[in-house]
Design a protein around this motif. Structure first.
Motif, short mmCIF file in Angstrom:
data_model
loop_
_atom_site.label_atom_id
_atom_site.label_comp_id
_atom_site.label_asym_id
_atom_site.label_seq_id
_atom_site.Cartn_x
_atom_site.Cartn_y
_atom_site.Cartn_z
N VAL A 1 -12.45 -22.35 6.26
CA VAL A 1 -11.36 -21.77 5.47
C VAL A 1 -10.40 -22.91 5.21
O VAL A 1 -9.83 -23.48 6.16
CB VAL A 1 -10.65 -20.62 6.21
CG1 VAL A 1 -9.49 -20.10 5.35
CG2 VAL A 1 -11.63 -19.49 6.53
N ILE A 2 -10.26 -23.28 3.93
CA ILE A 2 -9.32 -24.35 3.59
C ILE A 2 -8.04 -23.74 3.05
O ILE A 2 -8.01 -22.60 2.58
CB ILE A 2 -9.92 -25.37 2.61
CG1 ILE A 2 -10.22 -24.75 1.25
CG2 ILE A 2 -11.18 -25.99 3.21
CD1 ILE A 2 -10.57 -25.77 0.18
N ASN A 3 -6.98 -24.53 3.10
CA ASN A 3 -5.65 -24.04 2.73
C ASN A 3 -4.85 -25.21 2.21
O ASN A 3 -4.95 -26.32 2.73
CB ASN A 3 -4.97 -23.40 3.95
CG ASN A 3 -3.46 -23.33 3.82
OD1 ASN A 3 -2.77 -24.25 4.26
ND2 ASN A 3 -2.96 -22.29 3.21
N GLY A 4 -4.06 -24.97 1.18
CA GLY A 4 -3.21 -26.03 0.67
C GLY A 4 -2.84 -25.80 -0.78
O GLY A 4 -3.20 -24.77 -1.39
N ILE B 1 -9.48 -26.72 -6.73
CA ILE B 1 -9.74 -26.14 -5.41
C ILE B 1 -11.11 -25.46 -5.39
O ILE B 1 -11.88 -25.59 -4.43
CB ILE B 1 -8.62 -25.17 -5.01
CG1 ILE B 1 -7.33 -25.94 -4.74
CG2 ILE B 1 -9.02 -24.35 -3.78
CD1 ILE B 1 -6.11 -25.07 -4.54
N ASP B 2 -11.42 -24.72 -6.46
CA ASP B 2 -12.73 -24.07 -6.53
C ASP B 2 -13.86 -25.10 -6.51
O ASP B 2 -14.90 -24.89 -5.86
CB ASP B 2 -12.82 -23.22 -7.80
CG ASP B 2 -11.96 -21.96 -7.74
OD1 ASP B 2 -11.56 -21.59 -6.62
OD2 ASP B 2 -11.69 -21.39 -8.80
N TYR C 1 -11.14 -20.16 0.42
CA TYR C 1 -9.81 -20.73 0.23
C TYR C 1 -8.77 -19.65 0.48
O TYR C 1 -8.91 -18.52 0.00
CB TYR C 1 -9.64 -21.29 -1.17
CG TYR C 1 -8.20 -21.65 -1.50
CD1 TYR C 1 -7.60 -22.76 -0.92
CD2 TYR C 1 -7.45 -20.87 -2.38
CE1 TYR C 1 -6.28 -23.09 -1.21
CE2 TYR C 1 -6.14 -21.18 -2.66
CZ TYR C 1 -5.55 -22.30 -2.08
OH TYR C 1 -4.25 -22.61 -2.36
N ASP C 2 -7.74 -19.99 1.24
CA ASP C 2 -6.62 -19.09 1.48
C ASP C 2 -5.34 -19.85 1.13
O ASP C 2 -5.05 -20.88 1.73
CB ASP C 2 -6.59 -18.65 2.95
CG ASP C 2 -5.60 -17.52 3.22
OD1 ASP C 2 -4.45 -17.61 2.73
OD2 ASP C 2 -5.97 -16.55 3.91
N GLY C 3 -4.59 -19.34 0.17
CA GLY C 3 -3.38 -20.01 -0.29
C GLY C 3 -2.14 -19.61 0.47
O GLY C 3 -1.03 -19.66 -0.09
N ALA C 4 -2.27 -19.23 1.73
CA ALA C 4 -1.13 -18.78 2.52
C ALA C 4 0.02 -19.79 2.48
O ALA C 4 -0.19 -21.00 2.58
CB ALA C 4 -1.56 -18.54 3.97
#
Length: 271
Positions: A44-47, A54-55, A70-73
């Motif tokens: 799980v990447i984030n940033g 990103i895709d 991908y999690d855009g938290a």
């Protein structure tokens, strides 16, 4: 007649493991993501970044590990940081590896340091690590396995002028690392800090040009006399070096390494 030996697939020491990496759409975090993916971990990447880029990154990573999300938290928000872990567990079933890498920087004399910059640096560089660890720790304990890596800095051990918030945050990250290591030790959960000096990334590349212009000196002088002045090797570390260290720390050979500040600083702090 001897028959040719068929090639065997490279071992995947992290196959079946799920890794969450903050700040992993570029720079050090992306380098670590590539290394963990090549070792077989699901990610799980984030940033931050352009969503199409990103895709494309997720697709490239998935060619190695198979499953990438991908999690855009927003890690400046406590609930967002905690939710990153909760959402990852909901999607993948478990989180085995947590790499806290997200960070920002601002340079100013202490008497002029903007309060909003102080608050943001502490929130992202230090507090976000607390919130992600807090959410991941109980599930890791319950499973009997966890690898937490906090990307700190040589500035977790030494200071530089005009970097009050960053130095304070990184010192705090190292203290948090040691505390979590002690609490996780009876349960198979390790926690270590990787402490780089200057690492070759696009962010550093941009700093070279800006510094050369601001100081009125050549690019080579910026590298030699400013950025690498404190690193006896006179070379940048690479994201591949940091990725290789992260893979080792996540594997069985590092089961007894916990609470450590692992310096990748070209001898900076040995002086």
């Amino acid at each position: 007649m001897d028959l040719p030996i068929a090639p065997t697939a490279a071992p995947k020491p992290l196959a079946g493991r799920v890794a969450v990496i903050t700040g992993s759409t570029s720079g050090i975090g992306l380098g670590i993501a590539h290394a963990l993916a090549e070792a077989g971990a699901d990610l799980v990447i984030n940033g931050l970044g352009d969503r199409d880029a990103i895709d494309a990154t997720c697709t490239a990573l998935a060619a190695h590990s198979g499953r990438v999300a991908y999690d855009g938290a927003n890690l400046l928000d406590a609930a967002g940081a905690a939710g990153l872990i909760d959402n990852s567990i909901a999607q993948f079933g478990h989180v085995d590896i947590l790499v806290n890498n997200a960070g920002i920087q601002h340079v100013a004399p202490i008497e002029d340091f903007p309060v909003d910059k102080w608050n943001a640096i502490i929130a992202l560089n230090l507090s976000a690590a607390f919130h992600t660890i807090r959410s991941a720790f109980a599930p890791m304990k319950a499973s009997g396995y966890g690898r937490i890596i906090n990307v700190a800095s040589a500035h977790a051990l030494v200071a530089s002028p005009f970097k009050g918030a960053y130095v304070a945050a990184k010192h705090g990250v190292l203290g948090l690392t040691k505390t979590v290591a002690l609490e996780g030790a009876p349960f198979g959960v390790t926690c270590n800090a990787i402490c780089p000096g200057y690492v070759w990334t696009p962010l550093v590349e941009n700093q070279i040009g800006d510094t050369a212009q601001a100081r009125g000196i050549e690019r080579e002088a910026v590298i030699r006399d400013v950025l690498l002045a404190a690193q006896p090797t006179k070379r940048f570390a690479t994201v591949e070096e940091l990725g290789a260290l992260a893979v080792f720390l996540c594997g069985p050979g590092a089961a007894s390494i916990t609470g450590a500040a692992l310096l990748v600083d070209g001898g900076w702090t040995a002086q």
